[in-house]
Design a protein around this motif. Structure first.
Motif, PDB file in Angstrom:
ATOM      1  N   TYR A  71      42.996  34.780  51.502  1.00  0.00           N
ATOM      2  CA  TYR A  71      43.913  34.500  50.209  1.00  0.00           C
ATOM      3  C   TYR A  71      44.767  35.505  50.033  1.00  0.00           C
ATOM      4  O   TYR A  71      44.666  36.703  50.244  1.00  0.00           O
ATOM      5  CB  TYR A  71      43.050  34.032  48.985  1.00  0.00           C
ATOM      6  N   SER A  72      45.932  35.085  49.663  1.00  0.00           N
ATOM      7  CA  SER A  72      46.942  36.214  49.536  1.00  0.00           C
ATOM      8  C   SER A  72      46.711  37.020  47.994  1.00  0.00           C
ATOM      9  O   SER A  72      45.658  36.532  47.218  1.00  0.00           O
ATOM     10  CB  SER A  72      48.337  35.455  49.141  1.00  0.00           C
ATOM     11  N   ALA A  73      47.403  38.324  47.919  1.00  0.00           N
ATOM     12  CA  ALA A  73      46.921  38.738  46.890  1.00  0.00           C
ATOM     13  C   ALA A  73      47.394  38.315  45.566  1.00  0.00           C
ATOM     14  O   ALA A  73      46.668  38.258  44.557  1.00  0.00           O
ATOM     15  CB  ALA A  73      47.798  40.294  46.859  1.00  0.00           C
ATOM     16  N   LYS A  74      48.554  37.472  45.650  1.00  0.00           N
ATOM     17  CA  LYS A  74      48.712  36.449  44.291  1.00  0.00           C
ATOM     18  C   LYS A  74      47.842  35.643  44.158  1.00  0.00           C
ATOM     19  O   LYS A  74      47.388  35.538  42.901  1.00  0.00           O
ATOM     20  CB  LYS A  74      50.364  35.947  44.721  1.00  0.00           C
ATOM     21  N   GLU A  75      47.386  34.788  45.145  1.00  0.00           N
ATOM     22  CA  GLU A  75      46.241  34.100  44.805  1.00  0.00           C
ATOM     23  C   GLU A  75      44.824  34.673  44.155  1.00  0.00           C
ATOM     24  O   GLU A  75      43.998  33.922  43.481  1.00  0.00           O
ATOM     25  CB  GLU A  75      45.610  33.190  46.273  1.00  0.00           C
ATOM     26  N   THR A  76      44.759  35.908  44.744  1.00  0.00           N
ATOM     27  CA  THR A  76      43.365  36.392  44.244  1.00  0.00           C
ATOM     28  C   THR A  76      43.415  37.732  42.998  1.00  0.00           C
ATOM     29  O   THR A  76      42.708  38.077  42.547  1.00  0.00           O
ATOM     30  CB  THR A  76      42.567  37.184  45.123  1.00  0.00           C
ATOM     31  N   LYS A  77      44.736  37.320  42.548  1.00  0.00           N
ATOM     32  CA  LYS A  77      45.136  38.684  41.446  1.00  0.00           C
ATOM     33  C   LYS A  77      44.185  38.459  40.339  1.00  0.00           C
ATOM     34  O   LYS A  77      43.906  39.367  39.803  1.00  0.00           O
ATOM     35  CB  LYS A  77      46.742  38.204  40.897  1.00  0.00           C
ATOM     36  N   ARG A  80      41.105  40.036  40.676  1.00  0.00           N
ATOM     37  CA  ARG A  80      41.033  41.607  41.061  1.00  0.00           C
ATOM     38  C   ARG A  80      41.263  42.400  39.730  1.00  0.00           C
ATOM     39  O   ARG A  80      41.151  43.513  39.808  1.00  0.00           O
ATOM     40  CB  ARG A  80      42.076  41.924  42.052  1.00  0.00           C
TER      41      ARG A  80
END
Length: 81
Positions: A71-77, A80
């Protein structure tokens, strides 16, 4: 509405293949979720002030799981934070 049994069989096959893909992805996501939960629970039992390195290792394990997810960093922000 299908005009022939062959078309119906082809449609059923497509639906079954899609279902198999979804089940596989769901199993993978559940596994990662359980792994992350277990890491978080273990963090709750570790004194951060006394065991900073162990905390970092556990956090890095969680980050690696998230990176594996594709998943993109945006989707997992939110995960995180």
């Amino acid at each position: 509405i299908w005009t022939s049994p062959v078309e119906l069989e082809e449609y059923i096959q497509e639906v079954q293949e899609a279902c198999n893909i979804l089940m596989k992805d769901n199993r993978k996501l559940r596994k990662w979720h359980i792994d992350i939960i277990e890491s978080i629970i273990s963090l709750m039992n570790i004194d951060l002030l006394k065991n900073k390195e162990i905390w970092k290792e556990k956090l890095n394990t969680i980050k690696r799981i998230l990176d594996q997810s594709n998943y993109s960093a945006k989707e997992t922000k939110g995960w995180r934070v």
